[in-house]
Design an enzyme around this catalytic site. Sequence first.
Site, PDB file in Angstrom:
ATOM      1  N   HIS A 147      50.307  98.164  68.009  1.00 62.28           N
ATOM      2  CA  HIS A 147      49.139  98.845  67.456  1.00 62.28           C
ATOM      3  C   HIS A 147      48.174  99.310  68.542  1.00 62.28           C
ATOM      4  CE1 HIS A 147      46.536  95.420  68.359  1.00 62.28           C
ATOM      5  NE2 HIS A 147      47.529  94.648  67.945  1.00 62.28           N
ATOM      6  N   GLU A 155      51.777  89.693  63.492  1.00 59.08           N
ATOM      7  CA  GLU A 155      51.575  88.914  64.713  1.00 59.08           C
ATOM      8  C   GLU A 155      51.796  87.431  64.414  1.00 59.08           C
ATOM      9  OE1 GLU A 155      51.732  88.205  67.769  1.00 59.08           O
ATOM     10  OE2 GLU A 155      50.161  89.564  68.522  1.00 59.08           O
TER      11      GLU A 155
END
Length: 211
Positions: free
Chosen positions: A12, A85
Amino acid sequence: MKTITHLCLIRHGETPWNVERRLQGHLDIPLNETGLSQAEQVAEHLPDLPYTALYASDLTRTRQTAAPLAKKTGLLPIVTSRLRERHYGILQGLNPEEMLSQYPEETAHYDARTPSFDAVNGESLQSLHDRITVLMDRLAKQHRGEYIILVTHGGVLDIVHRWINQQPLDTQREFPIPNAAYNWISHNDEDGWKIEAWADRSHLANTLDEL
């Protein structure tokens, strides 16, 4: 002739907590202005290939990064928590100084990359490894011979790189994981997994490495 599956993995774009060096984990932190610009650059410079699927972690920062890619490719993002994550437990939200001050024992395990350490109700490196490698093998079978895009996180990319290169989980990282870079990997039934290109940030003016 080998049937090759090509995957472009993208971390990201930049968030405020990346700048502050805070562990984000499962906390849902959006992109900052730099990150939104990086997301546009990722889409603008993405190689023109016949992509068939666009996957993204379900956290805001990855969905924001995937949005311009969806416009570029015409693909509807497939949002999944499996690309999230690592959950850093009690260390989430802290910068390195705060981690060391508040949780010195846990921080020592984090720094040593103890594979079984879960940061108190978080996720261990071994658990993250198992989650991601199972997913990658499933995607390779599901999209055999195709080009697909995955928008994910630094910890996930760390696992993928180590897994393909057969590197242990508890060694210090010696490869970059920049925001919004292209990481190309491939798979075929005969040779297995291969890294084709890693941390390509030629489309970016500047980018931060993973904490």
